[in-house]
Write an enzyme that holds these catalytic residues in place. Structure first.
Site, PDB file in Angstrom:
ATOM      1  N   LYS A  96      43.295  53.940   7.280  1.00  0.00           N
ATOM      2  CA  LYS A  96      42.463  54.016   8.473  1.00  0.00           C
ATOM      3  C   LYS A  96      42.811  55.201   9.382  1.00  0.00           C
ATOM      4  CE  LYS A  96      39.928  50.181   8.042  1.00  0.00           C
ATOM      5  NZ  LYS A  96      40.679  49.145   7.418  1.00  0.00           N
ATOM      6  N   GLU A 118      35.471  48.729  16.859  1.00  0.00           N
ATOM      7  CA  GLU A 118      35.473  47.368  16.343  1.00  0.00           C
ATOM      8  C   GLU A 118      36.673  47.233  15.410  1.00  0.00           C
ATOM      9  OE1 GLU A 118      34.041  49.866  14.924  1.00  0.00           O
ATOM     10  OE2 GLU A 118      34.664  49.605  12.843  1.00  0.00           O
ATOM     11  N   SER A 384      45.112  51.013  -0.551  1.00  0.00           N
ATOM     12  CA  SER A 384      44.629  51.409   0.773  1.00  0.00           C
ATOM     13  C   SER A 384      45.571  51.024   1.910  1.00  0.00           C
ATOM     14  CB  SER A 384      43.244  50.809   1.011  1.00  0.00           C
ATOM     15  OG  SER A 384      43.253  49.406   0.768  1.00  0.00           O
TER      16      SER A 384
HETATM   17  C1  LIG Z   1      40.062  48.161   6.541  1.00  0.00           C
HETATM   18  C2  LIG Z   1      40.725  48.120   5.245  1.00  0.00           C
HETATM   19  C3  LIG Z   1      40.010  48.108   4.043  1.00  0.00           C
HETATM   20  C4  LIG Z   1      38.512  48.019   3.978  1.00  0.00           C
HETATM   21  O1  LIG Z   1      37.826  49.082   4.534  1.00  0.00           O
HETATM   22  P1  LIG Z   1      37.046  50.160   3.695  1.00  0.00           P
HETATM   23  O2  LIG Z   1      36.270  50.884   4.707  1.00  0.00           O
HETATM   24  O3  LIG Z   1      36.194  49.437   2.694  1.00  0.00           O
HETATM   25  O4  LIG Z   1      38.061  51.013   3.025  1.00  0.00           O
HETATM   26  C5  LIG Z   1      40.706  48.169   2.864  1.00  0.00           C
HETATM   27  N1  LIG Z   1      42.053  48.200   2.839  1.00  0.00           N
HETATM   28  C6  LIG Z   1      42.777  48.197   3.968  1.00  0.00           C
HETATM   29  C7  LIG Z   1      44.264  48.237   3.872  1.00  0.00           C
HETATM   30  C8  LIG Z   1      42.153  48.157   5.210  1.00  0.00           C
HETATM   31  O5  LIG Z   1      42.887  48.145   6.314  1.00  0.00           O
END
Ligand SMILES: *Cc1c(COP(=O)(O)O)cnc(C)c1O
Length: 403
Positions: A96, A118, A384
């Site tokens: 993020k 948000e 992610s």
């Molecule tokens: C917010 C989040 C996601 C989902 O968001 P995308 O916009 O689909 O990438 C995925 N993994 C993590 C660790 C997140 O914090």
């Protein structure tokens, strides 16, 4: 001036990726979006903006994030090699921050005084609060009451970073309602910048968020070439709104031989209300100012969604993913809560890495596929985020399972 959109390129002059995206908003809001779009394009052509962002990526976030070969897990599965793109190692533990630094820097450049965002799991809220603190901007974060309870630690973090957390109390009291409230506050305040957390929303947000997250795919492509001497066979990423996925895919869209797979939250099953798999199980429709695949209720409005991951339960999805799906360039599948949980434990126990429950969805799909492929193949998974934020929730699930 009309401008045509091609796969992986800019959206057309009306903000569409093929049939998806656009700006389904009143004229007053369109004026604000046009102001944003102009500022973003000016920043793209400004070397000092790019240099400042690159400096922050390196010295603040800790980029480049490494790629890591899961040798233990791959050996156990006895098939393709699983690699991770370690976005969990970024400052604050997720992808993020790539986007919030870009948008907060743009807010400062535009002379805005305040930012609003948000948040679902709280990860985007924390990353926005950090970006705002760094740039000297006031910060408010809208968050559903249910999520405030599920992700208490992130609420505390946001407040420590100087942000105000505003509870969204309508409807399902999760991410959709948080977006509704944040949009309403932003529309009323010309000095406010809306930091949108995923590759969704009206143009130019999906394009802008992809631009800031594309660093994931750009780095990963070069790193895999360096490590393997060739590209991975499959790239996988979880899809909530789709920002980490589009960021990874952006690096490989022109490499036709690389399969791109987005993994949606299959929750407890395919019945209405039990999942948030917008691309797999939804249909085209407009929500929050853009056209894409969405989960609808009987009245055709945004429907109820569920996922074990607070960061994935959004009833729509980034418009560029809808285009990639229809074009057949990317495939979208879903995995269940249980499969994601199993993957969460596999990575923790065999590689010593606790993944976010969101990322565990992408990993679960890789774990399913690896045994069906030969050991000379490579699967690259976008990790992610890290799972520290999820340990209380997972511990409670384990206790409940033991009875
Ligand atoms: C917010 C989040 C996601 C989902 O968001 P995308 O916009 O689909 O990438 C995925 N993994 C993590 C660790 C997140 O914090």
């Amino acid at each position: 001036m009309s401008q045509h959109n091609t796969l992986g390129g800019k959206p057309d002059s009306r903000g569409f990726f093929g049939a998806y995206g656009g700006q389904y908003v009143p004229e007053t809001v369109k004026a604000r979006l046009d102001e944003l779009s102009d500022a973003f394009h000016a920043a793209l052509n400004d070397d000092s903006f790019q240099r400042e962002l690159e400096y922050l990526f390196e010295h603040y976030t800790g980029r480049p994030s490494p790629v890591f070969h899961c040798a233990n897990l791959s050996r156990m599965l006895g098939g393709a090699q699983i690699w991770l793109k370690r976005e969990d190692l970024n400052h604050l533990g997720a992808h993020k921050i790539n986007n919030t630094l870009g948008q907060c820097l743009l807010a400062k450049r535009m002379g805005k005084k305040r930012v609003i965002a948000e948040t679902g799991a709280g990860q985007h809220g924390v990353a926005t609060a950090a970006g705002a603190a760094l740039m000297g901007l006031e910060c408010a974060i809208c968050m559903g009451e249910v999520d405030i309870e599920r992700q208490h630690l992130n609420v505390v973090r946001m407040e420590m970073l100087g942000a105000r957390v505003l509870p969204a109390t309508s409807g399902q009291r999760t991410l959709k309602e948080a977006v509704d409230e944040a949009l309403a506050l932003w529309v009323d305040d010309p000095d406010m910048f809306y930091v949108l957390g995923s590759a969704v929303g009206p143009h130019p947000y999906p394009y802008m968020v992809r631009h800031f997250q594309a660093v994931i795919g750009r780095e990963a492509r070069a790193q895999m070439l360096e490590e393997l001497g060739r590209l991975p066979d499959v790239c996988l990423a979880c899809v909530g709104g789709g920002s980490n996925a589009i960021g990874l895919f952006a690096g490989f869209l022109d490499d036709r031989e690389v399969r791109l797979m987005g993994v949606e939250p299959g929750g407890r099953g395919t019945a209405y209300g039990q999942h948030a798999a917008s691309l797999c199980l939804g249909e085209p429709g407009v929500l929050h100012g853009f056209n894409s695949y969405m989960i609808k209720n009987a009245e055709g409005e945004a429907g109820e969604v569920y996922s074990i991951s607070a960061g994935l339960d959004y009833p729509s999805v980034g418009p560029e993913h809808a285009q990639l799906k229809d074009a057949g360039r990317a495939e979208y599948v879903s995995v269940t809560d249980q499969e994601a949980l199993d993957a969460f434990f596999s990575l923790s126990r065999h590689e010593g890495v606790i993944p976010a429950l969101e990322s565990s969805h992408a990993l679960a799909q890789a774990i399913k596929m690896a045994p069906t492929m030969s050991p000379d193949k490579a699967l690259l998974v976008s990790l992610s985020g890290r799972g520290d934020k999820d340990v209380t929730q997972v511990a409670a699930l384990m206790r409940a399972a033991r009875g």
